[in-house]
Scaffold this motif. Structure first.
Motif, PDB file in Angstrom:
ATOM      1  N   MET A   5       0.824  -1.219   0.000  1.00 45.86           N
ATOM      2  CA  MET A   5       0.000   0.000   0.000  1.00 45.86           C
ATOM      3  C   MET A   5       0.852   1.260   0.000  1.00 45.86           C
ATOM      4  N   SER A   6       1.858   1.266   0.842  1.00 45.40           N
ATOM      5  CA  SER A   6       2.654   2.491   0.989  1.00 45.40           C
ATOM      6  C   SER A   6       3.402   2.790  -0.298  1.00 45.40           C
ATOM      7  N   ARG A   7       3.533   1.808  -1.163  1.00 44.76           N
ATOM      8  CA  ARG A   7       4.262   1.993  -2.413  1.00 44.76           C
ATOM      9  C   ARG A   7       3.308   2.304  -3.557  1.00 44.76           C
ATOM     10  N   ASP A   8       2.182   1.563  -3.617  1.00 40.37           N
ATOM     11  CA  ASP A   8       1.368   1.584  -4.838  1.00 40.37           C
ATOM     12  C   ASP A   8      -0.038   2.144  -4.689  1.00 40.37           C
ATOM     13  N   ASP A   9      -0.536   2.279  -3.480  1.00 42.88           N
ATOM     14  CA  ASP A   9      -1.936   2.676  -3.299  1.00 42.88           C
ATOM     15  C   ASP A   9      -2.129   4.110  -3.781  1.00 42.88           C
ATOM     16  N   LEU A  10      -3.075   4.297  -4.697  1.00 46.69           N
ATOM     17  CA  LEU A  10      -3.352   5.657  -5.184  1.00 46.69           C
ATOM     18  C   LEU A  10      -3.740   6.582  -4.029  1.00 46.69           C
ATOM     19  N   MET A  11      -4.273   6.003  -2.974  1.00 43.24           N
ATOM     20  CA  MET A  11      -4.730   6.809  -1.844  1.00 43.24           C
ATOM     21  C   MET A  11      -3.579   7.460  -1.073  1.00 43.24           C
ATOM     22  N   GLN A  12      -2.359   6.938  -1.270  1.00 40.05           N
ATOM     23  CA  GLN A  12      -1.200   7.487  -0.544  1.00 40.05           C
ATOM     24  C   GLN A  12      -1.040   8.995  -0.746  1.00 40.05           C
ATOM     25  N   GLU A  13      -1.502   9.466  -1.892  1.00 37.67           N
ATOM     26  CA  GLU A  13      -1.378  10.898  -2.174  1.00 37.67           C
ATOM     27  C   GLU A  13      -2.179  11.727  -1.173  1.00 37.67           C
ATOM     28  N   TYR A  14      -3.185  11.110  -0.576  1.00 39.01           N
ATOM     29  CA  TYR A  14      -4.107  11.878   0.276  1.00 39.01           C
ATOM     30  C   TYR A  14      -3.997  11.529   1.763  1.00 39.01           C
ATOM     31  N   VAL A  15      -3.061  10.645   2.115  1.00 39.19           N
ATOM     32  CA  VAL A  15      -2.923  10.264   3.526  1.00 39.19           C
ATOM     33  C   VAL A  15      -1.462  10.317   3.955  1.00 39.19           C
ATOM     34  N   GLN A  16      -1.258  10.367   5.243  1.00 38.85           N
ATOM     35  CA  GLN A  16       0.082  10.262   5.805  1.00 38.85           C
ATOM     36  C   GLN A  16      -0.018   9.563   7.158  1.00 38.85           C
ATOM     37  N   HIS A  17       0.774   8.534   7.331  1.00 35.16           N
ATOM     38  CA  HIS A  17       0.769   7.824   8.617  1.00 35.16           C
ATOM     39  C   HIS A  17       1.642   8.602   9.602  1.00 35.16           C
ATOM     40  N   VAL A  18       1.043   9.031  10.710  1.00 37.84           N
ATOM     41  CA  VAL A  18       1.786   9.873  11.665  1.00 37.84           C
ATOM     42  C   VAL A  18       1.980   9.198  13.027  1.00 37.84           C
ATOM     43  N   GLY A  19       1.284   8.092  13.266  1.00 39.35           N
ATOM     44  CA  GLY A  19       1.449   7.360  14.526  1.00 39.35           C
ATOM     45  C   GLY A  19       1.369   5.872  14.262  1.00 39.35           C
ATOM     46  N   SER A  20       2.004   5.089  15.108  1.00 38.07           N
ATOM     47  CA  SER A  20       2.062   3.644  14.870  1.00 38.07           C
ATOM     48  C   SER A  20       2.265   2.900  16.180  1.00 38.07           C
ATOM     49  N   GLY A  21       1.659   1.756  16.289  1.00 38.99           N
ATOM     50  CA  GLY A  21       1.886   0.905  17.452  1.00 38.99           C
ATOM     51  C   GLY A  21       1.521  -0.528  17.128  1.00 38.99           C
ATOM     52  N   LEU A  22       2.250  -1.453  17.734  1.00 41.82           N
ATOM     53  CA  LEU A  22       1.902  -2.878  17.628  1.00 41.82           C
ATOM     54  C   LEU A  22       1.886  -3.429  19.047  1.00 41.82           C
ATOM     55  N   PHE A  23       0.811  -4.097  19.392  1.00 37.29           N
ATOM     56  CA  PHE A  23       0.666  -4.592  20.761  1.00 37.29           C
ATOM     57  C   PHE A  23       0.204  -6.047  20.750  1.00 37.29           C
ATOM     58  N   ALA A  24       0.801  -6.834  21.636  1.00 34.93           N
ATOM     59  CA  ALA A  24       0.351  -8.214  21.836  1.00 34.93           C
ATOM     60  C   ALA A  24      -0.814  -8.190  22.805  1.00 34.93           C
ATOM     61  N   VAL A  25      -1.956  -8.674  22.336  1.00 32.91           N
ATOM     62  CA  VAL A  25      -3.175  -8.657  23.146  1.00 32.91           C
ATOM     63  C   VAL A  25      -3.368 -10.063  23.712  1.00 32.91           C
ATOM     64  N   PRO A  26      -3.161 -10.233  25.003  1.00 34.05           N
ATOM     65  CA  PRO A  26      -3.271 -11.581  25.567  1.00 34.05           C
ATOM     66  C   PRO A  26      -4.712 -12.076  25.519  1.00 34.05           C
ATOM     67  N   PRO A  27      -4.907 -13.375  25.759  1.00 37.90           N
ATOM     68  CA  PRO A  27      -6.285 -13.888  25.769  1.00 37.90           C
ATOM     69  C   PRO A  27      -7.084 -13.276  26.907  1.00 37.90           C
ATOM     70  N   GLY A  28      -8.351 -13.587  26.975  1.00 34.70           N
ATOM     71  CA  GLY A  28      -9.198 -13.065  28.038  1.00 34.70           C
ATOM     72  C   GLY A  28      -8.813 -13.607  29.399  1.00 34.70           C
ATOM     73  N   ALA A  29      -9.180 -12.845  30.433  1.00 32.10           N
ATOM     74  CA  ALA A  29      -8.923 -13.277  31.812  1.00 32.10           C
ATOM     75  C   ALA A  29     -10.130 -14.096  32.261  1.00 32.10           C
ATOM     76  N   GLN A  30      -9.896 -15.362  32.549  1.00 31.54           N
ATOM     77  CA  GLN A  30     -11.011 -16.227  32.957  1.00 31.54           C
ATOM     78  C   GLN A  30     -10.967 -16.482  34.453  1.00 31.54           C
ATOM     79  N   GLY A  31     -12.124 -16.858  35.016  1.00 23.41           N
ATOM     80  CA  GLY A  31     -12.188 -17.167  36.449  1.00 23.41           C
ATOM     81  C   GLY A  31     -11.750 -15.964  37.262  1.00 23.41           C
ATOM     82  N   ASP A  32     -10.776 -16.182  38.159  1.00 22.76           N
ATOM     83  CA  ASP A  32     -10.313 -15.062  38.973  1.00 22.76           C
ATOM     84  C   ASP A  32      -8.920 -14.613  38.540  1.00 22.76           C
ATOM     85  N   ARG A  33      -8.568 -14.910  37.312  1.00 23.34           N
ATOM     86  CA  ARG A  33      -7.242 -14.525  36.816  1.00 23.34           C
ATOM     87  C   ARG A  33      -7.227 -13.064  36.400  1.00 23.34           C
ATOM     88  N   TYR A  34      -6.033 -12.502  36.294  1.00 18.49           N
ATOM     89  CA  TYR A  34      -5.911 -11.131  35.796  1.00 18.49           C
ATOM     90  C   TYR A  34      -5.447 -11.168  34.346  1.00 18.49           C
TER      91      TYR A  34
END
Lengths: 433, 433
Positions: free
Chosen positions: A397-426
């Motif tokens: 996308m960042s190379r070929d997407d025609l939309m790139q002309e109209y957007v700019q990525h200014v923030g970024s994050g990647l996060f590992a989302v653990p599974p749900g907390a079951q029972g009395d776990r945190y």
């Protein structure tokens, strides 16, 4: 000041105070404490209205992923304080779990104070959601790569380096990125979604307050209009380019596809077995060049997107949910649907069958000094592995997407989302086992 | 790129296209144009839901003043471009009137394009509200003192100096003010309110787009939670200090009091007879020191506000709507309700009987580099004369209000809001007669 007269208690307050789970605040018994409610519908709302929707915080997976996308969001990224220990981190996750369970159930983060008489401690709930129902509140937690040490963040502060998922590395620099450090990354993240923005803001604010001395806000973002549907029951919303967005996105009802494209399966990463049932959250703040877009012709806008503006149908014909046909030619033998159109670039058939569960929001942060709207899309996707499900597509996308002309990525994050907390776990407990 | 195939038209789009008031866009007949709809409820919304509420743009007074306060707001201040003439200003007000009438009726600001075939002009509506009902949208226009020349703004650019209301002067500097120029004043203002933020944002964006080349955005603010009730049918909302706000505020149903405290009456100002039926809009961006507040005790918070946090009752006793009694003494002979409390400072009995029609909103603009929430109250009041109805009270507040420790005024504006546009008139037409 001397004695403060006890205020009368509203019906709602009393109902809430008699509910389960009153806080254990220092020295005061639960029965004595006023527990903020957000209970009951407001006069404007029927009892069966969306405002009354509640989602369980506990479960196999965290809520806020396949949950039908709520209308508003407050996203926050945190950094651990330099002096915080592994024990502080565990205690924070325990406290966050407890407060999140309360708030998603429509209660306060803690107690407001005693039922009568003065109270010389700060309230354990900030109060602005006392009268509000949860409106489908979900709170979703994630871990950034910096929490695990390495990557220039220096030493392994919390003894977690050996359990860092291989997929959890800072996203690469993509062509055209103009990332601002103060809008990117973070040790921890919270995504709070609700149909009522005040409820989402209340959640992030109280979780921030609970973190005091252990973690602090690094950056945060409010979003007001969901830009994807995650349920068949939802109509397709529009982004700030005025086009329907997320037509091809994964829906929660597609359970087999969700298993394949969203959840982390057992055995996927031997050193991060704790991520089984979890997912990876990709966050990208995408600023839109609103004024040039608004000055471009309808023809240009539709060419860039690859869909009609009114209906959202692919330019190759049909209606919104018709499959795009990249072989259809128009006058002069040119394809009706440009391969560089957003639809063309993002289509699963051009991305090894990859599909995204998108959960982003529109945002407006006011305007800049030139009078231009500071607006765009806060993109969120939940993926089983960013190395197969985001990085290749975004590279293209960042190379070929025609939309790139109209957007700019200014923030970024990647996060590992653990599974749900079951029972009395945190939440995230598996990481520390 | 060559021919673009006509997209299929949705039922909603067709219904909208067949509705009244299609735009007269250059060279294309109205019948050929697709008029964006925001018609019809979404699947999640019943036909009689608040989302379907419509308020007439035209009337004796502008809407958005005594209208029951909607839940979300987008406020924008504009400056005229240096080369704009009086004729440009009039044309802008005419265009704004036309677009505001359309949008508050649930239509687009203009047409999106032709029903079929390519279209080489930019759409006259940006599209992001096509499928959304107006959700009670109101659009309210005002004029800043700089529009009338004088006050250091140099020459009388539009020939309006002789008609400037005497009440329309920049607000004085109050003790504790920390005003930022880029959040203050402006030649023109627009207040767009709706229960759907995307609808309010759409309105401001399209009005900004229409102004292009004549006026540009100076500053803008999104608000998400109303902090006042302007109707007896509404429950009292809470500000981000967690307290009920606006309990004593004027309600639209109090028509005699509204006449006295809100509308400008004929003869009030001989040189500004055009303001008859109008009002003055006071805007103040009030940043809250969230973290110190959240660390203060419940006793301190209630002392500062003068009300209980849970119920909102005055500390002198009773329930939310009980009149505060400043004579009641507690232990040690101290008044139960401090005169410096917010209730004490703002009470009509201490302000020559002045009452305010408040219409403010909570805001969160993310966080600062220290991790502190950038949050507060965007205060709006509509008053018959700021010299009697705002300046004296704010002078006292800025000096004596206990709450001053926790707030800082960072933005300010005063705007003359002309009466409603009736018949086929444009908003503010009386000023140019």
């Amino acid at each position: 000041m001397t004695a403060v007269q006890p205020g009368g208690l509203s019906r709602r307050g009393l109902l809430a105070a008699s509910g389960a789970g009153a806080a254990a605040a220092g020295g005061l018994s639960a029965a004595m404490m006023l527990t903020p409610g957000h209970a009951g519908a407001t006069p404007e709302q029927a009892a069966d209205s969306p405002a009354e929707r509640r989602y369980d915080f506990r479960g196999e997976h965290q809520a806020g992923i396949t949950t039908p996308a709520q209308d508003r969001m407050h996203f926050a990224a945190f950094d651990m304080d330099p002096r915080a220990s592994r024990e502080d981190l565990v205690a924070l996750l325990q406290d966050w779990t407890s407060a999140a369970e309360r708030m998603t159930d429509g209660r306060g983060a803690g107690s407001l104070g005693p039922l009568s008489g003065p109270y010389d401690a700060p309230p354990d709930d900030t109060g602005e959601a006392i009268d509000l129902p949860p409106a489908g509140l979900t709170i979703t937690f994630g871990f950034g790569s910096s929490l695990f040490g390495g990557e220039g963040s220096g030493k392994d502060r919390f003894g977690l380096a050996a359990r860092r998922p291989a997929a959890l590395e800072r996203l690469p620099h993509f062509p055209g990125d103009n990332l601002r450090q103060q809008l990117s990354d973070g040790d921890l993240c919270i995504q709070a979604c609700s149909d009522d923005p005040q409820v989402a803001v209340h959640a992030v604010r109280n979780l921030t307050r609970i973190a005091m001395g252990r973690a602090h806000l690094r950056w945060s973002q409010l979003g007001f209009g969901r830009t994807s549907s995650t349920s068949d029951a939802q109509s397709t919303p529009r982004n700030l380019f005025g086009f329907k967005d997320g037509t091809m996105g994964l829906r929660g009802e597609e359970t087999d596809a969700i298993d394949e494209h969203v959840w982390v399966s057992s055995g996927a990463d031997p050193r991060a077995e704790w991520m089984t049932g979890g997912s990876y959250l990709v966050a990208r703040k995408i600023a839109m060049r609103i004024e040039p877009w608004d000055r471009s012709s309808l023809r240009e806008q539709e060419r860039v997107v690859g869909r009609t503006k009114a209906e959202g149908a692919p330019l190759s014909g049909g209606t919104e949910f018709s499959q795009p046909d990249f072989a259809v030619k128009g006058r002069g033998g040119q394809p009706m649907l440009a391969l560089g159109s957003h639809v063309g670039i993002a289509h699963p058939s051009h991305n090894d069958g990859v599909r995204l569960l998108r959960r982003g929001y529109n945002y407006v942060d006011g305007n800049d000094e030139m009078g231009r709207l500071a607006a765009g899309l806060f993109f969120i996707a939940f993926v089983t592995d960013p190395r197969t499900h985001y990085i290749p597509m975004q590279t293209k996308m960042s190379r070929d997407d025609l939309m790139q002309e109209y957007v700019q990525h200014v923030g970024s994050g990647l996060f590992a989302v653990p599974p749900g907390a079951q029972g009395d776990r945190y939440v995230g407990q598996g990481l520390f086992a």
